[in-house]
Write a protein that holds these residues in place. Structure first.
Motif, mmCIF file in Angstrom:
data_model
loop_
_atom_site.group_PDB
_atom_site.id
_atom_site.type_symbol
_atom_site.label_atom_id
_atom_site.label_comp_id
_atom_site.label_asym_id
_atom_site.label_seq_id
_atom_site.Cartn_x
_atom_site.Cartn_y
_atom_site.Cartn_z
ATOM 1 N N LEU A 43 47.185 25.256 -6.098
ATOM 2 C CA LEU A 43 46.930 26.585 -5.564
ATOM 3 C C LEU A 43 46.791 26.414 -4.062
ATOM 4 C CD1 LEU A 43 46.311 29.530 -6.433
ATOM 5 C CD2 LEU A 43 43.905 28.899 -6.396
ATOM 6 N N THR A 44 47.649 27.074 -3.293
ATOM 7 C CA THR A 44 47.711 26.867 -1.852
ATOM 8 C C THR A 44 47.428 28.159 -1.111
ATOM 9 O OG1 THR A 44 49.450 25.235 -2.241
ATOM 10 C CG2 THR A 44 49.153 25.967 0.014
ATOM 11 N N GLN A 45 46.619 28.037 -0.055
ATOM 12 C CA GLN A 45 46.388 29.158 0.857
ATOM 13 C C GLN A 45 46.382 28.581 2.259
ATOM 14 O OE1 GLN A 45 42.525 30.998 1.226
ATOM 15 N NE2 GLN A 45 43.462 33.008 1.409
ATOM 16 N N ASN A 46 47.312 29.039 3.086
ATOM 17 C CA ASN A 46 47.497 28.512 4.436
ATOM 18 C C ASN A 46 47.661 26.993 4.346
ATOM 19 O OD1 ASN A 46 47.204 31.152 5.346
ATOM 20 N ND2 ASN A 46 45.029 30.903 5.719
ATOM 21 N N ASP A 47 46.786 26.203 4.934
ATOM 22 C CA ASP A 47 46.893 24.746 4.883
ATOM 23 C C ASP A 47 45.977 24.130 3.832
ATOM 24 O OD1 ASP A 47 48.745 24.763 6.928
ATOM 25 O OD2 ASP A 47 47.224 24.584 8.491
ATOM 26 N N GLU A 48 45.249 24.952 3.103
ATOM 27 C CA GLU A 48 44.287 24.467 2.104
ATOM 28 C C GLU A 48 44.981 24.375 0.745
ATOM 29 O OE1 GLU A 48 40.589 22.999 1.518
ATOM 30 O OE2 GLU A 48 41.080 24.062 3.354
ATOM 31 N N VAL A 49 44.876 23.206 0.086
ATOM 32 C CA VAL A 49 45.495 22.997 -1.219
ATOM 33 C C VAL A 49 44.407 22.652 -2.232
ATOM 34 C CG1 VAL A 49 47.150 21.642 -2.552
ATOM 35 C CG2 VAL A 49 47.623 22.180 -0.156
ATOM 36 N N TYR A 50 44.378 23.381 -3.338
ATOM 37 C CA TYR A 50 43.446 23.132 -4.433
ATOM 38 C C TYR A 50 44.254 22.615 -5.617
ATOM 39 C CZ TYR A 50 40.671 26.368 -1.627
ATOM 40 O OH TYR A 50 40.018 26.995 -0.593
ATOM 41 N N GLU A 51 43.927 21.424 -6.112
ATOM 42 C CA GLU A 51 44.614 20.841 -7.260
ATOM 43 C C GLU A 51 43.886 21.248 -8.532
ATOM 44 O OE1 GLU A 51 47.408 18.925 -7.448
ATOM 45 O OE2 GLU A 51 47.724 19.195 -5.303
ATOM 46 N N LEU A 52 44.615 21.762 -9.493
ATOM 47 C CA LEU A 52 44.063 22.161 -10.783
ATOM 48 C C LEU A 52 44.666 21.269 -11.860
ATOM 49 C CD1 LEU A 52 44.527 26.020 -10.351
ATOM 50 C CD2 LEU A 52 42.514 24.677 -9.811
ATOM 51 N N ILE A 53 43.834 20.771 -12.760
ATOM 52 C CA ILE A 53 44.283 19.846 -13.796
ATOM 53 C C ILE A 53 44.411 20.604 -15.117
ATOM 54 C CG2 ILE A 53 43.714 17.757 -15.076
ATOM 55 C CD1 ILE A 53 42.154 16.850 -12.587
ATOM 56 N N LEU A 54 45.552 20.413 -15.769
ATOM 57 C CA LEU A 54 45.807 21.039 -17.063
ATOM 58 C C LEU A 54 45.274 20.148 -18.180
ATOM 59 C CD1 LEU A 54 49.482 21.915 -16.268
ATOM 60 C CD2 LEU A 54 47.689 23.586 -16.588
ATOM 61 N N ASN A 55 44.719 20.749 -19.226
ATOM 62 C CA ASN A 55 44.318 19.950 -20.383
ATOM 63 C C ASN A 55 45.526 19.760 -21.300
ATOM 64 O OD1 ASN A 55 44.588 22.311 -21.888
ATOM 65 N ND2 ASN A 55 42.398 22.649 -22.125
#
Length: 83
Positions: A43-55
């Protein structure tokens, strides 16, 4: 007597006030992705990236804190969508 009641009222008011902490902006994102070979999405907003892990079922859920108002981009493999 009126002065005493007034002073007691003011004292009670001042003692009952407590400092409130400002709320941190947050939101919860969750969902399920089918037919994806990868175990992570971003999930990306501007230069910030959030990694989400799938089960193992392809489901994800996370709480995002302290973000800016605006659009996000959800990327899963080579596919993406704007949120």
């Amino acid at each position: 007597m009126k002065k005493l009641i007034f002073l007691l009222s003011i004292s009670t008011f001042l003692l009952s006030c407590k400092e409130m902490k400002p709320k941190v902006p947050q939101f919860i994102i969750s969902g399920r992705i089918e037919n994806l070979n990868e175990k992570r999405i971003s999930l990306t907003q501007n230069d910030e990236v959030y990694e989400l892990i799938l089960n193992e079922k392809g489901e994800f859920s996370d709480t995002i804190y302290d973000f800016e108002n605006g659009y996000f981009k959800l990327t899963a493999g080579s596919e993406y969508t704007d949120l």
